[in-house]
Write an enzyme that holds these catalytic residues in place. Structure first.
Site, mmCIF file in Angstrom:
data_model
loop_
_atom_site.group_PDB
_atom_site.id
_atom_site.type_symbol
_atom_site.label_atom_id
_atom_site.label_comp_id
_atom_site.label_asym_id
_atom_site.label_seq_id
_atom_site.Cartn_x
_atom_site.Cartn_y
_atom_site.Cartn_z
ATOM 1 N N ARG A 1 35.211 5.939 -35.105
ATOM 2 C CA ARG A 1 36.244 6.414 -35.159
ATOM 3 C C ARG A 1 36.693 7.734 -34.647
ATOM 4 N NH1 ARG A 1 35.959 2.098 -36.855
ATOM 5 N NH2 ARG A 1 36.542 1.257 -38.924
ATOM 6 N N SER B 1 40.103 3.698 -45.941
ATOM 7 C CA SER B 1 39.034 4.275 -46.196
ATOM 8 C C SER B 1 38.698 5.500 -45.708
ATOM 9 C CB SER B 1 37.476 3.339 -45.071
ATOM 10 O OG SER B 1 37.315 2.518 -45.001
ATOM 11 N N GLU C 1 36.686 10.476 -43.124
ATOM 12 C CA GLU C 1 37.433 9.337 -41.838
ATOM 13 C C GLU C 1 38.602 10.361 -41.758
ATOM 14 O OE1 GLU C 1 38.526 5.037 -40.726
ATOM 15 O OE2 GLU C 1 36.289 5.340 -41.627
#
Length: 291
Positions: free
Chosen positions: A167, A217, A287
Site C-alpha cells: 500500500r 480497509s 491504510e
C-alpha cells in the site's frame, strides 16, 4: 482565493460528502474537475504560485475528509479519463476508473486486472499507493508512469525506477502526482477472466459491507496477521460511535450507518488503535488517508 482558468467544471462551496465513499465532510471552498492532464497541471501550478492549499481526489475511496471542510481548492481528477489500448498494453489518465479498466481489459481478452474488479478507485491513486486485493497488486502491472514532481516538472518514470511496497510506493514518498499510467497485461480467455471477476465480486459482496458507505480497509494488515482478526478479537466488531460502526461483516471496515461525522470515524479509529495496542502490543497503522 485562487480561481483557476480552465474549461472543466468549477463549483464554489461544494459538499465534500459528495466526493468520498464515506459520505462525510464539510464544504470545499472550491472544487474543480480538470478535463485533462494539461488542465490538471495548470491548476496545480496556479495553486502553488498563489500559495493556495489544494487537495487532490479521485473517487475518494481511501480518504477521510474533515467535518470543517477544506479551505482551498479540491481538485477532482475523475474527468481525466482518456485511454489508449495498444496490443497487451493500456495507457490511461489518472482519473480512469479502476473497476471500469478491469472490466474493459476482460472484454478485450486481457488478463492481469481481475483482482481490481471491485476496487472503487482511480488508476492514478491506485498506482501511487500500489492498490491491491486478493493477492494482486497494481504495481506488478505498471510499465511506466507520467508524473508531476514536487518541483513542478513532468517526468516519465519507468517501472524499474519505482519502488512498490505494501500500500505504498516511492511515487507517494516523493510526493509525485500521477498524471498517466501504462500497464502491461497478458492474453487470456474472455470467459475465464469474466468468471474470475464474477467470483471475486461475489466474495467481496459476501464478506464486505457494500450496503453502507465505507472507505475499504481502514488498517494495514500487520506482518503475519490480519487487522480484522485483531479488531474482532479485541471485541470491536459491530460496535459503534454515533452512526460510525465497525462493520458486522468485516471488522477492518468502518461504515457510515447514516449520519456519521468524520470526527466519529476518527475517534473510533483512534480508540481501536489504543485498545489493540494495549491488548496485543501491536500498533495498527491506517491504510486510509486522513485529511
Amino acid at each position: 482565493m485562487y480561481l483557476p482558468n480552465i474549461k472543466g467544471r468549477i463549483e464554489k462551496d461544494y459538499p465534500l460528502r459528495k466526493l468520498n465513499t464515506w459520505k462525510v465532510g464539510g464544504m470545499a471552498e472550491l472544487a474543480v474537475w480538470p478535463r485533462d492532464t494539461e488542465e490538471l497541471v495548470s491548476v496545480i501550478e496556479g495553486c502553488r504560485k498563489n500559495n493556495t492549499p489544494f487537495l487532490l481526489l479521485g473517487r475518494g475511496s481511501n480518504v477521510l475528509l474533515p467535518d470543517h471542510g477544506f479551505k482551498g481548492v479540491v481538485i477532482v481528477v475523475t474527468a481525466m479519463d482518456s485511454i489508449r489500448w495498444q496490443g497487451e498494453e493500456v495507457t490511461a489518465e489518472a482519473g480512469y476508473s479502476l473497476m471500469r479498466l478491469a472490466r474493459e481489459a476482460g472484454e478485450n481478452s486481457l488478463s492481469g486486472l481481475e483482482f481490481a474488479c471491485g476496487i472503487p478507485g482511480t488508476l492514478g491513486a491506485a498506482a501511487a499507493i500500489n492498490a491491491g486485493a486478493y493477492g494482486g497488486k497494481i504495481g506488478d502491472l505498471v510499465k511506466k508512469v507520467s508524473v508531476l514532481t514536487a518541483e513542478g516538472k513532468i517526468e516519465m518514470i519507468p517501472k524499474d525506477q519505482i519502488a512498490f511496497g505494501y500500500r505504498s510506493s516511492s511515487l507517494l514518498e516523493k510526493e509525485c502526482i500521477v498524471l498517466e499510467c501504462t500497464l502491461s497485461l497478458h492474453p487470456g480467455d474472455q470467459a475465464v477472466i469474466q468468471a474470475q471477476m464474477q467470483g471475486l465480486m461475489a466474495k467481496r459482496k459476501e464478506h464486505q459491507p457494500l450496503e453502507y458507505p465505507n472507505a475499504g480497509s481502514v488498517f494495514r494488515n500487520p506482518a503475519g496477521d490480519s487487522a480484522g482478526r485483531l479488531i474482532e478479537q479485541a471485541g470491536w466488531k459491530g460496535r459503534r460511535l454515533g452512526d460510525a460502526q465497525v462493520s458486522e461483516k468485516h471488522a477492518n471496515f468502518i461504515v457510515n450507518r447514516g449520519n456519521a461525522s468524520a470526527a466519529d470515524i476518527l475517534t473510533l479509529i483512534q480508540v481501536i488503535q489504543t485498545d489493540v495496542s494495549e491488548k496485543f502490543d501491536i500498533q495498527l497503522e491506517t491504510e486510509i488517508r486522513v485529511i
